[in-house]
Design a protein around this motif. Structure first.
Motif, PDB file in Angstrom:
ATOM      1  N   VAL A 143      -3.823   8.843 -16.897  1.00  0.00           N
ATOM      2  CA  VAL A 143      -3.748   8.294 -15.494  1.00  0.00           C
ATOM      3  C   VAL A 143      -3.358   9.776 -15.436  1.00  0.00           C
ATOM      4  CG1 VAL A 143      -1.258   8.093 -14.367  1.00  0.00           C
ATOM      5  CG2 VAL A 143      -2.373   6.995 -17.303  1.00  0.00           C
ATOM      6  N   ALA A 144      -4.246   9.582 -14.104  1.00  0.00           N
ATOM      7  CA  ALA A 144      -4.330   9.820 -12.425  1.00  0.00           C
ATOM      8  C   ALA A 144      -3.283  10.281 -12.103  1.00  0.00           C
ATOM      9  CB  ALA A 144      -5.795  10.452 -11.738  1.00  0.00           C
ATOM     10  N   VAL A 145      -2.258  11.631 -11.462  1.00  0.00           N
ATOM     11  CA  VAL A 145      -1.165  11.035 -10.579  1.00  0.00           C
ATOM     12  C   VAL A 145      -1.821  12.354  -9.011  1.00  0.00           C
ATOM     13  CG1 VAL A 145       1.541  11.153 -10.369  1.00  0.00           C
ATOM     14  CG2 VAL A 145       0.445  10.894 -12.714  1.00  0.00           C
ATOM     15  N   PHE A 146      -1.791  11.671  -8.054  1.00  0.00           N
ATOM     16  CA  PHE A 146      -2.181  11.864  -6.600  1.00  0.00           C
ATOM     17  C   PHE A 146      -1.603  12.541  -6.535  1.00  0.00           C
ATOM     18  CE2 PHE A 146      -5.361   8.507  -8.683  1.00  0.00           C
ATOM     19  CZ  PHE A 146      -6.021   9.826  -7.987  1.00  0.00           C
ATOM     20  N   ASP A 147      -0.745  14.170  -6.071  1.00  0.00           N
ATOM     21  CA  ASP A 147       0.145  14.732  -5.363  1.00  0.00           C
ATOM     22  C   ASP A 147       0.135  13.930  -3.827  1.00  0.00           C
ATOM     23  OD1 ASP A 147       0.471  16.946  -6.804  1.00  0.00           O
ATOM     24  OD2 ASP A 147       0.020  18.337  -5.365  1.00  0.00           O
ATOM     25  N   THR A 148      -1.391  13.512  -3.169  1.00  0.00           N
ATOM     26  CA  THR A 148      -1.424  12.717  -2.033  1.00  0.00           C
ATOM     27  C   THR A 148      -0.895  11.087  -1.701  1.00  0.00           C
ATOM     28  OG1 THR A 148      -3.739  11.945  -2.475  1.00  0.00           O
ATOM     29  CG2 THR A 148      -3.277  14.114  -1.129  1.00  0.00           C
ATOM     30  N   ALA A 149      -0.911  10.549  -2.834  1.00  0.00           N
ATOM     31  CA  ALA A 149      -0.333   9.230  -3.051  1.00  0.00           C
ATOM     32  C   ALA A 149       0.620   9.073  -2.067  1.00  0.00           C
ATOM     33  CB  ALA A 149      -0.269   8.888  -4.210  1.00  0.00           C
ATOM     34  N   PHE A 150       2.211   9.902  -2.571  1.00  0.00           N
ATOM     35  CA  PHE A 150       3.234   8.869  -1.875  1.00  0.00           C
ATOM     36  C   PHE A 150       2.323   8.934  -0.217  1.00  0.00           C
ATOM     37  CE2 PHE A 150       7.481  10.575  -0.587  1.00  0.00           C
ATOM     38  CZ  PHE A 150       7.610   9.151  -0.448  1.00  0.00           C
TER      39      PHE A 150
END
Ligand code: ADP
Length: 399
Positions: A143-150
């Motif tokens: 899974v990719a957890v993006f620093d930008t997503a939030f």
């Protein structure tokens, strides 16, 4: 119980934590540093036990991943690698495409690669880490957890730059924001300090990289980093906000290329540039206390920049119910916290409790403000890895 690895791969490092989920129990953590060097360092620390450290050549990330998986067996942390049900990877830049974490497919891998021009140092390193794990654990999902997503919830007036519109349309020039996984964690943990009906939080993630976030009802409305992690508040070696004309002006004055100057703004500026002593605030704090004028200025400048953003976000949120400090400086430096809060106390009625401020360090969580402070101030040690592990479980439906 399923085991899940949270990974943060940098250009020459690979940080990892193995969790038992859904209990969220840390089984071990570790780090491979100086990858690509003859004297690389591999360390692994099973929970509650001593750290084991090896200095040896680690050719690339794939070798580091093999060492990690071998160490899990060697130290009896897992009986078989089949126990690992998922791997979550920090990915720094998710562009406008991702407001949530996602399972990594071939298509997603290509998208992350295509976003490289927006994060030339980070996304390739994150992908190298992913590919190394995929090779070593071919049956496991990632899974990719993006620093930008939030930060995807920002409104255009918060994320657009007033540049020619085609910069945005053609090249996606805008504010993205980073440290999103940390700000999300802090806003979730911060809820316990909010009273009924309260929802406005200012989170200060201040470590060697530093950013602030204004959060309302659990959603990001504004954040201080931008297209890249360079702007916002002053950092260990980064300027934070400055007039971009400095680049062309300094280039003309010195004959250096714009690229050279830009590198200096990223790597030789901030606390290091002003103090001339170190990028580490521990050294600069010491220098300031010993009377070094440039160290004092570095502290004052740093505090002023953070205070300016707190003021800005207080207005942006229409008030504030909680201020959170986190990361290396926010979790450990009573001195920096006081310098920052001193600058907003008159306008916002925020008061620090000297004792709690001095004692809430090294991983402790809790209030550092007085009972009569108009806005409570708390320290919350951040935990990006647990967010990565949680997202990995929820997306892969690991129970
Ligand atoms: P990164 O952005 O690399 O994740 P961290 O959040 O780990 O950074 O922060 C590291 C920085 O925190 C150090 O460079 C140092 O400036 C600061 N720091 C750590 N401990 C202390 C301390 N006790 N007092 C002051 N500053 C500290």
């Amino acid at each position: 119980m399923a085991k899940v690895i949270a990974v943060n791969a940098g250009s020459s490092s690979l940080k990892f934590k193995l969790f038992d989920m859904p209990a969220e129990k840390v089984i071990c953590s570790g780090l491979a540093e100086k990858i690509g060097h003859e004297d690389a360092i591999f360390s692994i620390k099973p929970a509650g036990k001593d750290k084991n450290e090896t200095i040896c050549a680690i050719k690339d990330h794939a070798v580091a991943v093999d060492m990690l998986l071998e160490a899990l067996i060697e130290y009896d942390i897992v009986k078989s690698l089949d126990e690992i049900k998922g791997v979550g990877h920090r990915v720094v830049q998710g562009g406008e495409e991702f407001s949530h974490s996602e399972e990594i497919t071939d298509k997603l891998e290509r998208v992350i690669e295509e976003l490289t021009p927006l994060a030339p140092l980070h996304n390739p390193a994150n992908l190298v880490g992913y590919r190394a794990f995929k090779k070593a654990l071919p049956k496991v999902k990632h899974v990719a957890v993006f620093d930008t997503a939030f930060h995807a919830t920002m409104e255009p007036q918060d994320f657009m730059y007033p540049v020619p519109y085609e910069y945005y349309e053609k090249y996606k020039v805008r504010r993205y924001g980073f440290h999103g996984t940390s700000h999300l964690y802090l806003s979730q943990q911060g809820k316990v300090y909010l009273k009924d009906g309260q929802s406005r939080i200012i989170t200060c993630h201040i470590g060697s990289g530093a950013s602030l976030c204004a959060i309302k009802n659990g959603k990001c409305v504004a954040t201080s980093m931008g297209l890249t992690p360079l702007p916002g508040v002053m950092m260990g070696t980064r300027t934070g906000d400055i007039d971009p004309s400095v680049i062309t002006y300094m280039s003309k004055q010195t004959g250096k290329t714009c690229e050279d100057i830009y590198n200096e703004l990223n790597k030789k500026s901030g606390v290091l540039g002003i103090s001339g002593v170190s990028n580490d605030t521990r050294d600069v704090e010491k220098g300031a206390l010993e009377g070094n004028e440039r160290c004092k200025l570095a502290v004052q400048l740093f505090a002023r920049r953070v205070a300016d953003y707190i003021g800005q976000y207080y207005v942006r949120l229409g008030g504030c119910d909680l201020i959170v400090f986190s990361a290396g400086i926010g979790e450990n430096s009573a001195y920096f916290r006081k310098e920052i809060i001193d600058q907003v106390s008159e306008a916002l009625g925020v008061k620090l409790d000297t004792n709690s401020n001095n004692n809430t360090i090294r991983g402790k969580e809790g209030y550092i403000s007085t009972f009569d402070s108009k806005i409570p101030v708390v320290v919350i040690p951040t935990d990006e890895e647990i967010v990565i592990a949680r997202d990995t479980c929820s997306i892969l439906k690991i129970k």
